[in-house]
Design a protein around this motif. Sequence first.
Motif, short mmCIF file in Angstrom:
data_model
loop_
_atom_site.label_atom_id
_atom_site.label_comp_id
_atom_site.label_asym_id
_atom_site.label_seq_id
_atom_site.Cartn_x
_atom_site.Cartn_y
_atom_site.Cartn_z
N THR A 247 80.97 -54.83 120.38
CA THR A 247 81.04 -54.89 121.84
C THR A 247 81.71 -53.63 122.39
OG1 THR A 247 81.14 -57.30 121.76
CG2 THR A 247 81.84 -56.24 123.81
N THR B 82 79.87 -50.69 124.48
CA THR B 82 80.34 -50.25 125.80
C THR B 82 80.43 -48.73 125.86
OG1 THR B 82 81.59 -52.31 126.06
CG2 THR B 82 82.22 -50.47 127.47
N TYR C 94 76.98 -47.37 126.06
CA TYR C 94 76.42 -47.61 127.39
C TYR C 94 76.90 -46.55 128.38
CZ TYR C 94 75.59 -49.70 131.92
OH TYR C 94 75.20 -49.92 133.21
N ILE D 116 75.96 -54.32 125.51
CA ILE D 116 77.22 -55.00 125.79
C ILE D 116 77.05 -56.52 125.82
CG2 ILE D 116 79.12 -55.26 127.42
CD1 ILE D 116 78.40 -52.42 128.44
#
Length: 84
Positions: A37, A41, A44, A65
């Motif tokens: 995760t 992130t 992203y 995410i």
Amino acid sequence: MDDQQVRASRQALMEDPSGFAMAGDLLVARPLLLGATVLGTAFYVVSLPFSLPGGNADQAAETLIGIPARATFKRCLGCTVSDE
């Protein structure tokens, strides 16, 4: 196996995980999913200059995410199948 039987077997997996499955999930899977995760992130944020003009920032957020975050925080401890 028809669709209803598959759903019933998945529900059974979710309702009664073993202690070994819970311990393995807590000690191995959840830390790895949390790392995925956090890493997702970061990826992203790096991808935003490309995904915003392309119009797929929402899809990138969900893939990088959303999916790992739900598996980390929303799935029951020891379950192998998400209820989503």
